[in-house]
Design a protein around this motif. Structure first.
Motif, mmCIF file in Angstrom:
data_model
loop_
_atom_site.group_PDB
_atom_site.id
_atom_site.type_symbol
_atom_site.label_atom_id
_atom_site.label_comp_id
_atom_site.label_asym_id
_atom_site.label_seq_id
_atom_site.Cartn_x
_atom_site.Cartn_y
_atom_site.Cartn_z
ATOM 1 N N LEU A 1 0.857 -1.192 0.000
ATOM 2 C CA LEU A 1 0.000 0.000 0.000
ATOM 3 C C LEU A 1 0.887 1.233 0.000
ATOM 4 O O LEU A 1 1.978 1.222 0.583
ATOM 5 N N ASP A 2 0.419 2.284 -0.649
ATOM 6 C CA ASP A 2 1.148 3.553 -0.667
ATOM 7 C C ASP A 2 0.157 4.659 -0.314
ATOM 8 O O ASP A 2 -0.734 4.974 -1.096
ATOM 9 N N ILE A 3 0.296 5.204 0.896
ATOM 10 C CA ILE A 3 -0.632 6.226 1.382
ATOM 11 C C ILE A 3 -0.053 7.605 1.090
ATOM 12 O O ILE A 3 0.953 8.002 1.695
ATOM 13 N N GLY A 4 -0.641 8.319 0.139
ATOM 14 C CA GLY A 4 -0.175 9.666 -0.202
ATOM 15 C C GLY A 4 -1.150 10.706 0.311
ATOM 16 O O GLY A 4 -2.205 10.379 0.872
ATOM 17 N N ALA B 1 -2.905 0.479 -3.892
ATOM 18 C CA ALA B 1 -2.665 -0.857 -3.348
ATOM 19 C C ALA B 1 -2.450 -1.804 -4.513
ATOM 20 O O ALA B 1 -3.037 -1.618 -5.585
ATOM 21 N N ALA B 2 -1.610 -2.797 -4.325
ATOM 22 C CA ALA B 2 -1.387 -3.798 -5.373
ATOM 23 C C ALA B 2 -0.706 -5.011 -4.767
ATOM 24 O O ALA B 2 -0.122 -4.941 -3.683
ATOM 25 N N ALA C 1 13.231 1.349 -3.986
ATOM 26 C CA ALA C 1 12.872 0.732 -5.268
ATOM 27 C C ALA C 1 13.695 1.329 -6.408
ATOM 28 O O ALA C 1 14.232 0.605 -7.259
ATOM 29 N N GLU C 2 13.794 2.639 -6.424
ATOM 30 C CA GLU C 2 14.500 3.296 -7.528
ATOM 31 C C GLU C 2 15.992 2.979 -7.499
ATOM 32 O O GLU C 2 16.643 2.869 -8.535
ATOM 33 N N TYR C 3 16.526 2.818 -6.296
ATOM 34 C CA TYR C 3 17.955 2.513 -6.173
ATOM 35 C C TYR C 3 18.284 1.163 -6.813
ATOM 36 O O TYR C 3 19.353 0.994 -7.410
ATOM 37 N N GLN C 4 17.344 0.201 -6.725
ATOM 38 C CA GLN C 4 17.609 -1.120 -7.317
ATOM 39 C C GLN C 4 17.842 -1.007 -8.822
ATOM 40 O O GLN C 4 18.564 -1.806 -9.402
ATOM 41 N N ALA C 5 17.230 0.000 -9.438
ATOM 42 C CA ALA C 5 17.362 0.170 -10.889
ATOM 43 C C ALA C 5 18.712 0.777 -11.292
ATOM 44 O O ALA C 5 19.100 0.700 -12.453
ATOM 45 N N VAL C 6 19.429 1.389 -10.342
ATOM 46 C CA VAL C 6 20.696 2.055 -10.709
ATOM 47 C C VAL C 6 21.885 1.544 -9.913
ATOM 48 O O VAL C 6 22.998 2.026 -10.078
ATOM 49 N N GLN C 7 21.685 0.553 -9.033
ATOM 50 C CA GLN C 7 22.681 0.298 -7.988
ATOM 51 C C GLN C 7 24.042 -0.179 -8.485
ATOM 52 O O GLN C 7 25.032 0.000 -7.785
ATOM 53 N N GLU C 8 24.088 -0.741 -9.692
ATOM 54 C CA GLU C 8 25.401 -1.180 -10.196
ATOM 55 C C GLU C 8 26.409 -0.031 -10.233
ATOM 56 O O GLU C 8 27.582 -0.226 -9.995
ATOM 57 N N ASP D 1 4.709 3.882 -9.357
ATOM 58 C CA ASP D 1 4.679 2.663 -8.530
ATOM 59 C C ASP D 1 5.907 2.473 -7.646
ATOM 60 O O ASP D 1 6.049 1.435 -6.990
ATOM 61 N N SER D 2 6.791 3.459 -7.589
ATOM 62 C CA SER D 2 8.029 3.310 -6.801
ATOM 63 C C SER D 2 7.735 3.003 -5.332
ATOM 64 O O SER D 2 8.408 2.168 -4.723
#
Ligand code: ADP
Length: 289
Positions: free
Chosen positions: A6-9, A15-16, A111-118, A275-276
């Motif tokens: 869940l992401d409460i903004g 939710a997903a 989440a976003e870090y996983q996409a750039v972590q290398e 969706d981050s």
């Protein structure tokens, strides 16, 4: 197993279901209730109940300060003045499952870090949405802080002579740059517009609308420059409906480029778009539970 995320903004609750490989399914979204603790508890119960026999974990990302399972709005205007809302107890009352709760900017950063972590050790996520939030990855670790405060970069100061921010301080970046601030900077029939309408007007050539958006972008750029000179960032990733709006990232990059070279930092749009927070919360649940 599957995670219910869940992401409460300040504007919406998403939710997903997030599968082991990070894919998202059955995404749904409701408007954030703006009343009181009972309103939020009711909305969470309604969202979670249909899922509780189909998932193994619950992961919640939320705006506000998350500390010891409780949620406190840093800017009460964004979340109906919640203070010490027992988020974790509320989840347990609805579903007898392991759960994690963390700040939405922190979750999205993870989440976003996983996409750039290398290629990156130090990275910042910034969201420009109902408010302005963020999350810091330092030396490959997500900073949450003893009190859950780490990454609340929207409450750094932009204009000491500016208006009072909802948090009580004067001239915070959030009070100038957020979608709420953009909308409130333009009135029609004595009522504030929404940020979407200001963007529409700017695209149609309205100079006032263009100036409001440019000032928001300048405030965000100034904040990113401050973060970069403090942390020596490898990259900044930007999300939120304003941060992802057409042309906005280019405006922030343009403002950054007006600064001396040492302040300029690489700026990307969030890989997971809206969706981050959901994906980050699920990844955090798997990493920590
Ligand atoms: P939340 O803050 O709940 O995470 P969002 O990231 O969608 O939600 O941010 C909501 C803010 O973004 C509101 O101020 C809204 O007016 C603004 N907004 C939503 N869609 C757009 C758009 N397409 N362009 C510009 N601003 C938008």
């Amino acid at each position: 197993g599957n995670v219910l995320a869940l992401d409460i903004g300040g504007t919406k609750i998403a939710a997903a279901m997030v599968a082991q490989d990070g894919t998202l399914s059955e995404r749904q979204q409701i408007a954030t209730p703006h009343g009181d603790a009972a309103g939020l508890a009711g909305a969470l119960e309604k969202l979670i109940t249909p899922w509780r026999n189909r998932v193994d974990l619950i992961a919640v990302a939320s705006t506000g300060i998350i500390s010891q399972g409780r949620l406190t709005a840093l800017n009460p205007r964004n979340l109906g003045g919640l203070s010490g809302f027992p988020l974790q107890d509320c989840l347990r009352a609805v579903a007898d499952l392991p759960n994690v709760v963390l700040n939405d900017g922190q979750a999205a950063a993870w989440a976003e870090y996983q996409a750039v972590q290398e290629t990156c050790d130090n990275a910042l996520f910034v969201t420009v949405s109902t408010g302005v939030g963020g999350g810091i990855i330092w030396n490959r670790k997500l900073l949450t802080g003893r009190n859950g405060l780490a990454g609340h970069i929207g409450h750094t100061a932009f204009d000491p002579q500016g208006g009072l921010c909802g948090c009580g301080r004067r001239g915070c970046v959030e009070s100038v740059a957020s979608g709420t601030a953009i909308g409130h900077a333009m009135m029609e029939n004595a009522r504030p517009l929404g940020a979407e309408q200001v963007f529409e007007r700017a695209r149609a050539g309205n100079g006032d609308a263009q100036r409001v958006i440019s000032r928001s972008a300048a405030a965000v750029a100034s904040m990113l420059a401050d973060m970069h000179i403090s942390l020596d960032l490898d990259v900044v990733m930007m999300g939120g409906s304003v941060g992802l709006a057409e042309g906005y990232r280019e405006k922030v990059a343009h403002a950054l480029n007006q600064l001396p070279a040492i302040y300029r930092v690489a700026l990307r749009s969030a890989h997971h778009r809206q969706d981050s927070g959901l994906i980050g919360a699920a990844l955090w649940a798997r990493a920590t539970l």
